[in-house]
Design a protein around this motif. Structure first.
Motif, PDB file in Angstrom:
ATOM      1  N   ARG A   1       9.474   4.896  -7.179  1.00 38.85           N
ATOM      2  CA  ARG A   1       8.793   5.890  -7.983  1.00 38.85           C
ATOM      3  C   ARG A   1       7.863   6.837  -7.218  1.00 38.85           C
ATOM      4  NH1 ARG A   1       7.924   1.769 -11.908  1.00 38.85           N
ATOM      5  NH2 ARG A   1       5.547   2.283 -11.785  1.00 38.85           N
TER       6      ARG A   1
ATOM      7  N   ALA B   1      10.958  -0.185  -7.726  1.00 37.30           N
ATOM      8  CA  ALA B   1       9.811  -0.011  -8.696  1.00 37.30           C
ATOM      9  C   ALA B   1       8.725   0.979  -8.265  1.00 37.30           C
ATOM     10  CB  ALA B   1       9.130  -1.497  -8.758  1.00 37.30           C
ATOM     11  N   THR B   2       7.537   0.414  -8.113  1.00 32.30           N
ATOM     12  CA  THR B   2       6.380   1.406  -7.670  1.00 32.30           C
ATOM     13  C   THR B   2       6.839   2.227  -6.460  1.00 32.30           C
ATOM     14  OG1 THR B   2       4.766   0.314  -8.954  1.00 32.30           O
ATOM     15  CG2 THR B   2       3.698   1.786  -7.439  1.00 32.30           C
ATOM     16  N   ASP B   3       7.371   1.448  -5.348  1.00 32.39           N
ATOM     17  CA  ASP B   3       7.714   2.217  -4.262  1.00 32.39           C
ATOM     18  C   ASP B   3       8.613   3.396  -4.528  1.00 32.39           C
ATOM     19  OD1 ASP B   3       5.992   0.152  -2.755  1.00 32.39           O
ATOM     20  OD2 ASP B   3       7.611  -1.008  -2.295  1.00 32.39           O
TER      21      ASP B   3
END
Lengths: 210, 276
Positions: free
Chosen positions: A77, A73-75
């Protein structure tokens, strides 16, 4: 409780902050060298080399974090974007070095009109500032502004190119200015890509390029 | 009874021409143990030739949901199932449905390998024998071999089919259990943390075999291992207990999206290791 990966992510951000400072310094030094007519190729080359070395460090650490922690997820990306941003900063350094080489290549340029380069360089410096800030602060508005400023720099380069093409007989000043505007235009492109990387971190989407 | 027989016993090939690949569907599925709700209002669709992973923290009802799909919760005292579970359009909880037939069509592999105390061959042949499938000795051998090949175990056991199943390693025993499930030709395979007790090599073999056979089945896997869900599944369902500790479905979608750009912040926090 912070995760083990957070320590690595913080280190990455610190390295990118260092790269931001170095790349800004490199571009400023290169433009100043041209404006003042003082060759500083070696100084800018050293900065460019440091940036290239740091880019490898960022990529190595990002790959290590992926291998160790399998981020999602955000990590995930964020890590992908860190590598893109590091590449962007490294390109800032390389184009700064190219700018610094113009004086070496063309020799004395005191007689040249430098306002166009000066004005474009100011826009590019603003873009570098905004790209760094948008990344550090994860700021979408700043990222969006970069695209608008990129058009200004593109236009400056294209206008000069058209004028030079229409002039009978090409002159040293025209060629030197055109090269520098071209390098500034490439720096502006990479600043815009950094903004796009911020959008990708926050939204998980790639916006279409113009 | 004709529809029941066609669906559960004969298991006629599915017509995929209309693009509808849904094999199992839960509608408003709710499970209550005594007075305590375990899961509530779960709506999910599971497709043919796809692997769906169900992930979520402990106690969110993943295994409860899985057990509903082949009526294993019938065996738990005080468990009450509300809502619907459709298998190829058939409500498997309707009164005229035989749960044993459901469990043949929808097989299950458990957390720990549970081979029977008999030979490797007899373990795989067990389901065929108890279901009364009439086969010649050669046909039975071919069925057992086929299941062992699909379970990627044949090469390792073909010379010792008469050996005790317990002589196999843990990873081999689990693949034997998968072969036993495959031998009765199920349509859907449920796996409840099938690699939790296995080493990484055995885990990788099971994940590889699931991918290899996925085209022919509908596979639903419950796992605590997020990376396993990311590696092996096409779709991921994320469950989370609500403020009353009742399991809810919070997000469902293609695995790529769940693991790169989840929509729900709770999913993001869970898969990134910030909660759970």
């Amino acid at each position: 409780m912070p995760r083990l990966m957070d320590i690595g992510l913080e280190r990455l951000v610190n390295m990118l902050n260092d790269m931001a400072t170095l790349s800004r310094t490199a571009v400023e030094a290169a433009v100043e060298g041209f404006i003042k007519g003082t060759p500083n190729e070696n100084e800018v080359f050293q900065l460019s080399e440091k940036l290239r070395w740091l880019q490898d460090e960022v990529a190595d650490l990002a790959v290590e974090l992926i291998a160790r922690y399998q981020p999602v997820a955000t990590d995930l990306r964020f890590l992908r974007s860190c590598m893109e941003v590091a590449y962007g900063f490294s390109r800032f350094g390389r184009y700064a070095y190219d700018i610094s080489q113009v004086i070496t290549t063309f020799g004395e340029l005191h007689e040249c009109e430098k306002n166009e380069v000066l004005e474009t360089a100011e826009v590019v410096k603003t873009m570098i500032e905004k790209s760094v800030k948008s990344f550090v602060e994860k700021n979408l508005e700043l990222a969006a502004e970069l695209e608008k400023l990129d058009s200004v720099v593109d236009k400056a380069y294209k206008n000069h190119l058209e004028r030079s093409l229409n002039k009978p007989g090409s002159k040293k000043c025209d060629m030197a200015t055109m090269l520098i505007l071209r390098y500034l235009e490439r720096i502006a492109d990479h600043a815009t890509y950094i903004g796009e990387a911020v959008v990708y971190i926050l939204e998980g989407q790639h916006r279409p390029r113009k | 009874m004709t529809m029941l027989k066609k669906i559960l016993v004969e298991r006629e090939p599915m017509d995929l021409s209309n693009g509808d690949r849904v094999v199992v569907e839960t509608v408003g599925l709710t499970v209550v143990y005594g007075r305590k709700y375990a899961i509530k209002d779960i709506n999910l669709k599971f497709e043919r030739s796809r692997i769906t992973a169900i992930i979520g923290p402990s106690g969110c009802g993943k295994s409860t949901l899985l057990r509903c799909i082949n009526r294993m919760n019938d065996l738990i005292p005080d468990a009450k199932v509300q809502g619907k579970v459709f298998y190829r359009g058939l409500d498997i909880y309707s009164k005229d449905v035989d749960p044993v037939a459901v469990r043949t069509a929808i097989g299950m592999v458990f957390q720990r390998p549970n081979p029977f105390p008999m030979s490797i061959f007899d373990n795989v042949a067990f389901g065929l024998r108890v279901n009364g499938v009439k086969l010649t000795k050669q046909q039975l051998y071919e069925k057992v071999k086929d299941a062992l090949v699909k379970a990627a175990l044949w090469d390792e056991v073909k010379d010792r089919l008469d050996a005790q199943a317990f002589s196999l390693s843990g990873g081999q025993q689990q693949r034997l259990c998968i072969a036993r499930t495959l031998a009765v030709d199920p349509d859907v395979i449920l796996l409840d943390e099938p690699t939790v007790s296995l080493d990484p090599i055995s885990t990788a073999k099971i994940e590889q075999l699931l991918r290899n056979i996925s085209q022919d089945y509908t596979i639903i896997i419950v796992t605590h291992n997020m990376q396993q869900a990311a590696r092996v599944s096409d779709y991921t369902a994320v469950m989370m207990p609500d403020e009353n500790m009742v399991g809810r479905l919070i997000e469902f979608g293609p695995t790529k999206e769940i693991f790169t750009n989840p929509r729900d912040k709770r999913t993001e926090d869970y898969i990134s290791g910030r909660i759970g």
